[in-house]
Write a protein that holds these residues in place. Structure first.
Motif, PDB file in Angstrom:
ATOM      1  N   HIS A   1     -10.458  -5.254  -3.305  1.00 42.66           N
ATOM      2  CA  HIS A   1      -9.116  -5.538  -2.791  1.00 42.66           C
ATOM      3  C   HIS A   1      -9.209  -5.931  -1.327  1.00 42.66           C
ATOM      4  O   HIS A   1     -10.085  -5.471  -0.599  1.00 42.66           O
TER       5      HIS A   1
ATOM      6  N   ASN B   1     -12.834  -3.253   2.663  1.00 40.30           N
ATOM      7  CA  ASN B   1     -13.724  -2.108   2.805  1.00 40.30           C
ATOM      8  C   ASN B   1     -14.686  -2.111   1.620  1.00 40.30           C
ATOM      9  O   ASN B   1     -14.257  -2.284   0.473  1.00 40.30           O
TER      10      ASN B   1
ATOM     11  N   HIS C   1      -7.109  -5.894   2.181  1.00 40.67           N
ATOM     12  CA  HIS C   1      -5.959  -5.343   2.901  1.00 40.67           C
ATOM     13  C   HIS C   1      -5.392  -6.429   3.813  1.00 40.67           C
ATOM     14  O   HIS C   1      -6.142  -7.097   4.529  1.00 40.67           O
TER      15      HIS C   1
ATOM     16  N   ASP D   1       0.853  -1.191   0.000  1.00 39.73           N
ATOM     17  CA  ASP D   1       0.000   0.000   0.000  1.00 39.73           C
ATOM     18  C   ASP D   1       0.891   1.244   0.000  1.00 39.73           C
ATOM     19  O   ASP D   1       1.896   1.314   0.709  1.00 39.73           O
ATOM     20  N   ILE D   2       0.498   2.236  -0.804  1.00 39.15           N
ATOM     21  CA  ILE D   2       1.294   3.457  -0.943  1.00 39.15           C
ATOM     22  C   ILE D   2       1.245   4.317   0.324  1.00 39.15           C
ATOM     23  O   ILE D   2       2.120   5.149   0.554  1.00 39.15           O
TER      24      ILE D   2
ATOM     25  N   SER E   1     -12.158   3.474  -0.926  1.00 39.43           N
ATOM     26  CA  SER E   1     -11.766   4.654  -1.706  1.00 39.43           C
ATOM     27  C   SER E   1     -11.350   4.299  -3.128  1.00 39.43           C
ATOM     28  O   SER E   1     -11.303   5.175  -3.990  1.00 39.43           O
ATOM     29  N   VAL E   2     -11.018   3.043  -3.398  1.00 36.33           N
ATOM     30  CA  VAL E   2     -10.686   2.602  -4.760  1.00 36.33           C
ATOM     31  C   VAL E   2     -11.734   1.569  -5.172  1.00 36.33           C
ATOM     32  O   VAL E   2     -11.878   0.525  -4.514  1.00 36.33           O
TER      33      VAL E   2
END
Ligand code: AMP
Length: 116
Positions: free
Chosen positions: A102, A89, A104, A32-33, A97-98
């Motif tokens: 995905h 999420n 995490h 993760d960025i 948010s994306v």
């Protein structure tokens, strides 16, 4: 959303670089960025699925693979012994948010409950 505009589709196709830690025909995992813990990976299907809310029965094996890859990565990244958290999420209230499904994988520190 047009798939060509999707950030995680662009990472999966190699158009946008990421710190990739695992790749198969169907999945990609990268750091993760904006990590929320010493270890913070994202496990992402290469196929565009907007969220868990749009996942269907044909995605069953892919969803299972995402969880098992997370467990494998937790072992290779040396957090499995102490424990870790896996999170998907979903939607606005879920804090997504994306808009590309995905998982995490977060570890390397003590987690709290309830989450914020
Ligand atoms: P979520 O809020 O559950 O949708 O998670 C999206 C995650 O993607 C956030 O933790 C972001 O920090 C992460 N993220 C956004 N852009 C990138 C990127 N280019 N490379 C890696 N992670 C990213």
């Amino acid at each position: 959303m047009n798939v060509t505009d999707c950030l995680f589709c662009s990472i999966a196709s190699g158009k946008i670089p990421a710190d990739v830690v695992h790749e198969s025909e169907t999945l990609i995992a990268f750091r993760d960025i904006n990590p929320q813990a010493p270890l913070h990976l994202l496990i992402v299907p290469k196929q565009h699925i907007t969220s868990l809310d749009t996942a269907k029965a044909p995605h069953q094996s892919l969803l299972g693979d995402m969880v098992l890859v997370a467990a494998d990565l937790a072992r290779t990244e040396s957090v499995a012994g102490h424990g870790y958290r896996t999170v998907i999420n979903t939607g606005v209230d879920g804090g997504q948010s994306v808009d590309h499904l995905h998982l995490h994988l977060i570890g390397g520190r003590q987690m709290e409950w309830p989450p914020g």
